[in-house]
Design an enzyme around this catalytic site. Structure first.
Site, PDB file in Angstrom:
ATOM      1  N   HIS A   1       0.882  -1.180   0.000  1.00  0.00           N
ATOM      2  CA  HIS A   1       0.000   0.000   0.000  1.00  0.00           C
ATOM      3  C   HIS A   1       0.919   1.229   0.000  1.00  0.00           C
ATOM      4  O   HIS A   1       1.748   1.371  -0.906  1.00  0.00           O
ATOM      5  CB  HIS A   1      -0.919  -0.111   1.219  1.00  0.00           C
TER       6      HIS A   1
ATOM      7  N   HIS B   1      -2.309  -2.321  -9.753  1.00  0.00           N
ATOM      8  CA  HIS B   1      -3.279  -1.730  -8.840  1.00  0.00           C
ATOM      9  C   HIS B   1      -4.535  -2.582  -8.867  1.00  0.00           C
ATOM     10  O   HIS B   1      -4.903  -3.108  -9.913  1.00  0.00           O
ATOM     11  CB  HIS B   1      -3.625  -0.303  -9.288  1.00  0.00           C
TER      12      HIS B   1
ATOM     13  N   ASP C   1       2.823   5.453  -6.624  1.00  0.00           N
ATOM     14  CA  ASP C   1       4.070   5.311  -5.862  1.00  0.00           C
ATOM     15  C   ASP C   1       5.311   5.179  -6.740  1.00  0.00           C
ATOM     16  O   ASP C   1       6.426   5.170  -6.221  1.00  0.00           O
ATOM     17  CB  ASP C   1       3.978   4.090  -4.936  1.00  0.00           C
TER      18      ASP C   1
HETATM   19  N1  CMC Z   1       4.808  -6.910 -10.325  1.00  0.00           N
HETATM   20  C1  CMC Z   1       4.713  -8.098 -10.908  1.00  0.00           C
HETATM   21  N2  CMC Z   1       3.564  -8.764 -11.091  1.00  0.00           N
HETATM   22  C2  CMC Z   1       2.450  -8.198 -10.621  1.00  0.00           C
HETATM   23  C3  CMC Z   1       2.474  -6.947  -9.980  1.00  0.00           C
HETATM   24  C4  CMC Z   1       3.713  -6.298  -9.836  1.00  0.00           C
HETATM   25  N3  CMC Z   1       3.788  -5.107  -9.235  1.00  0.00           N
HETATM   26  N4  CMC Z   1       1.223  -6.614  -9.606  1.00  0.00           N
HETATM   27  C5  CMC Z   1       0.450  -7.625 -10.004  1.00  0.00           C
HETATM   28  N5  CMC Z   1       1.182  -8.586 -10.613  1.00  0.00           N
HETATM   29  C6  CMC Z   1       0.702  -9.815 -11.228  1.00  0.00           C
HETATM   30  C7  CMC Z   1       0.366 -10.858 -10.167  1.00  0.00           C
HETATM   31  O1  CMC Z   1       1.480 -11.675  -9.879  1.00  0.00           O
HETATM   32  C8  CMC Z   1      -0.739 -11.619 -10.847  1.00  0.00           C
HETATM   33  O2  CMC Z   1      -0.166 -12.463 -11.822  1.00  0.00           O
HETATM   34  P1  CMC Z   1      -0.826 -13.928 -12.136  1.00  0.00           P
HETATM   35  O3  CMC Z   1      -2.151 -13.625 -12.750  1.00  0.00           O
HETATM   36  O4  CMC Z   1       0.153 -14.557 -13.045  1.00  0.00           O
HETATM   37  O5  CMC Z   1      -0.928 -14.611 -10.811  1.00  0.00           O
HETATM   38  C9  CMC Z   1      -1.507 -10.536 -11.623  1.00  0.00           C
HETATM   39  O6  CMC Z   1      -0.523  -9.506 -11.886  1.00  0.00           O
HETATM   40  C10 CMC Z   1      -2.676  -9.948 -10.853  1.00  0.00           C
HETATM   41  O7  CMC Z   1      -2.151  -9.443  -9.635  1.00  0.00           O
HETATM   42  P2  CMC Z   1      -2.877  -9.457  -8.254  1.00  0.00           P
HETATM   43  O8  CMC Z   1      -1.851  -9.572  -7.187  1.00  0.00           O
HETATM   44  O9  CMC Z   1      -4.021 -10.449  -8.265  1.00  0.00           O
HETATM   45  O10 CMC Z   1      -3.513  -8.019  -8.248  1.00  0.00           O
HETATM   46  P3  CMC Z   1      -4.069  -7.288  -6.990  1.00  0.00           P
HETATM   47  O11 CMC Z   1      -5.145  -6.414  -7.471  1.00  0.00           O
HETATM   48  O12 CMC Z   1      -4.423  -8.235  -5.914  1.00  0.00           O
HETATM   49  O13 CMC Z   1      -2.791  -6.479  -6.463  1.00  0.00           O
HETATM   50  C11 CMC Z   1      -1.299  -4.747  -5.915  1.00  0.00           C
HETATM   51  C12 CMC Z   1      -2.660  -5.093  -6.501  1.00  0.00           C
HETATM   52  C13 CMC Z   1      -1.187  -3.221  -5.855  1.00  0.00           C
HETATM   53  C14 CMC Z   1      -1.200  -5.298  -4.487  1.00  0.00           C
HETATM   54  C15 CMC Z   1      -0.183  -5.349  -6.798  1.00  0.00           C
HETATM   55  O14 CMC Z   1      -0.306  -4.870  -8.121  1.00  0.00           O
HETATM   56  C16 CMC Z   1       1.205  -5.084  -6.247  1.00  0.00           C
HETATM   57  O15 CMC Z   1       1.685  -5.817  -5.387  1.00  0.00           O
HETATM   58  N6  CMC Z   1       1.895  -3.996  -6.747  1.00  0.00           N
HETATM   59  C17 CMC Z   1       3.189  -3.639  -6.196  1.00  0.00           C
HETATM   60  C18 CMC Z   1       3.031  -2.846  -4.912  1.00  0.00           C
HETATM   61  C19 CMC Z   1       2.546  -1.438  -5.185  1.00  0.00           C
HETATM   62  O16 CMC Z   1       3.042  -0.749  -6.057  1.00  0.00           O
HETATM   63  N7  CMC Z   1       1.548  -1.008  -4.400  1.00  0.00           N
HETATM   64  C20 CMC Z   1       1.000   0.349  -4.475  1.00  0.00           C
HETATM   65  C21 CMC Z   1      -0.404   0.347  -4.965  1.00  0.00           C
HETATM   66  S1  CMC Z   1      -0.999   1.967  -5.445  1.00  0.00           S
HETATM   67  C22 CMC Z   1      -0.948   2.986  -4.080  1.00  0.00           C
HETATM   68  C23 CMC Z   1      -1.420   2.447  -2.799  1.00  0.00           C
HETATM   69  O17 CMC Z   1      -2.400   1.720  -2.697  1.00  0.00           O
HETATM   70  O18 CMC Z   1      -0.796   2.767  -1.809  1.00  0.00           O
END
Ligand code: CMC
Length: 427
Positions: free
Chosen positions: A267, A306, A362
């Protein structure tokens, strides 16, 4: 055609017609679907709330597919271009942009509440020199509730307003205290003739100057950053604020919980995690190798992806522009090249395109903070300052929503069935 959903329970052959309002069915309408009188009724199962609306809200609108973000209907781009942070704060809290007279009153109130009790300074002094500033902020916000016991009366509108003003006013002060403590510097008291962001810069950077004047470009940059971070509907920390606040605890305690939720690397802690990642990559030439590791799921590309956006985060676009303005003053952050190369390749690679992963808020903000000489572990604190008003707007909307009650999800119990206790000697 009626706005209803017909559900047939194949266990019993019975059909049910459920109303659809605003694109949703009510989970409670599923409860009537039973196999027998004793059956509890059907639940919906939604780990991490991926498809569950927990509230109705009129504050922030996001269209994740199109990359649109609006506060109370106003596009984020227009607010970032034209408005001040305290104007946006009023918009989020009250639903409308303030008149000049309303704005003057609000700015005056916030300005007059920037000081904190001297004992909070002592609390801060108790932390180790290397304490994480986000933990210090969380603890000191929670401690604020001890100074305002009346804040527990969350049904009193006037008292709620007092705490809202106090929190918006005091968060930058607590953040700056945490910063100065970790730097071994004496604290700087608030200066009431500076703007909200100007005063924050003064509390952070002022040394022996008799008349500290914040750089106007950095001052405006902070106002814009605070605006961009001000609210983002039902994210992890806003949900924490609502959920904890639904127990009707005081807003300081709820806000400490929201800040704790923000602290995590998935986050608001992601802005710091991006910098650690850029440091680890080290050089533009290592970008392809790093991205190979991401595709093998050995690494995560921080600042990308996201839950809601399946397009470029509109805040990231504005921050990228802002970074260039800030670098004119601070000098260019050498890690910008690595970040831009990561973005360039990632936006072309199938792995990211198929999953619709784009830079989020971010990805570039940390580069700005680092160029301003903030230590990396302080970045989430900067996010928390801006987000405070969003948490408060979400909290008050929750309290005034007649349909809301204490947040209490259900579970699907899959554990052991009843069994008899075995004395220690027989195990
Ligand atoms: N790098 C690599 N792969 C990713 C990433 C990433 N940053 N984000 C998602 N994926 C992949 C994930 O592995 C999955 O792949 P598969 O379908 O093969 O299993 C697919 O994309 C869908 O991801 P998810 O984890 O189901 O998506 P989510 O909606 O649950 O996660 C998230 C959202 C923000 C937690 C995630 O994208 C992430 O960890 N990003 C990196 C951390 C980050 O930048 N967070 C800040 C978010 S914006 C500001 C805030 O909220 O503070």
């Amino acid at each position: 055609m009626s706005d209803t959903l017909t559900v047939t329970d194949n266990r019993t052959g019975k059909s049910y017609e459920l109303p659809i309002n605003d694109g949703a069915i009510r989970a409670m309408d599923l409860r009537q679907i039973k196999t027998s009188e004793e059956d509890f009724g059907l639940l919906s199962y939604d780990p991490a709330y991926k498809n569950t609306a927990s509230c109705q809200s009129r504050i922030t609108y996001i269209d994740g597919e199109k990359g649109i973000l609006r506060y109370r209907g106003y596009p984020i781009e227009q607010l970032a271009e034209e408005a001040s942070y305290l104007e946006v704060a009023q918009l989020l809290l009250n639903g409308e942009l303030p008149s000049p007279a309303e704005n003057a009153v609000f700015v005056d109130q916030v300005t007059r509440h920037t000081f904190v009790h001297e004992n909070l300074k002592k609390l801060m002094e108790g932390f180790r020199y290397d304490a994480n500033p986000m933990s210090m902020l969380i603890s000191s916000v929670a401690a604020l509730s001890t100074f305002y016991p009346e804040a527990g009366d969350v049904d009193d509108a006037a008292l709620r307003k007092d705490q809202v003003i106090r929190l918006i006013a005091k968060i930058p002060t607590l953040a700056a205290y945490a910063y100065r403590h970790t730097q071994g510097l004496p604290i700087v008291y608030p200066t009431n003739d500076l703007s909200y962001s100007g005063n924050f810069l003064s509390m952070i950077f002022r040394m022996s100057e008799r008349d500290y004047k914040p750089n106007p470009i950095l001052e405006r940059a902070f106002d814009v950053l605070f605006i961009l971070h001000a609210d983002h509907e039902q994210n992890c920390s806003a949900s924490a604020m609502r959920s904890v606040g639904s127990s009707r605890v005081d807003p300081y305690s709820s806000l400490a919980a929201a800040a704790a939720a923000l602290y995590g690397p998935l986050h608001g802690g992601a802005n710091a995690a991006v910098l650690y990642m850029l440091e680890k990559i080290g050089d533009v030439k290592n970008v392809p190798k790093f991205l190979e590791g991401v595709k093998r799921k050995e690494e995560r590309l921080m600042g990308f992806g996201h839950r809601v956006y399946r397009n470029y985060d509109p805040r990231a676009k504005i921050i990228k522009e802002l970074a260039h303005q800030v670098f004119e003053i601070t000098g260019r952050n050498p890690k910008l090249e690595i970040a831009m190369e990561l973005e360039r390749i990632a936006l072309e690679e199938d792995y990211f395109v198929e999953r619709k992963l784009y830079p989020n808020v971010d990805f570039y903000s940390g580069l700005i903070y680092q160029a301003m000489r903030f230590p990396t572990d302080f970045f989430p604190v900067l996010f928390a300052i801006g987000r405070t008003v969003g948490w408060l707007a979400q909290w008050e909307e929750m309290l005034l929503d007649k349909e809301q009650n204490i947040a209490r999800p259900r579970q699907l119990y899959l554990g052991a069935d009843t069994r008899d206790y075995v004395p220690m000697s027989k195990r």
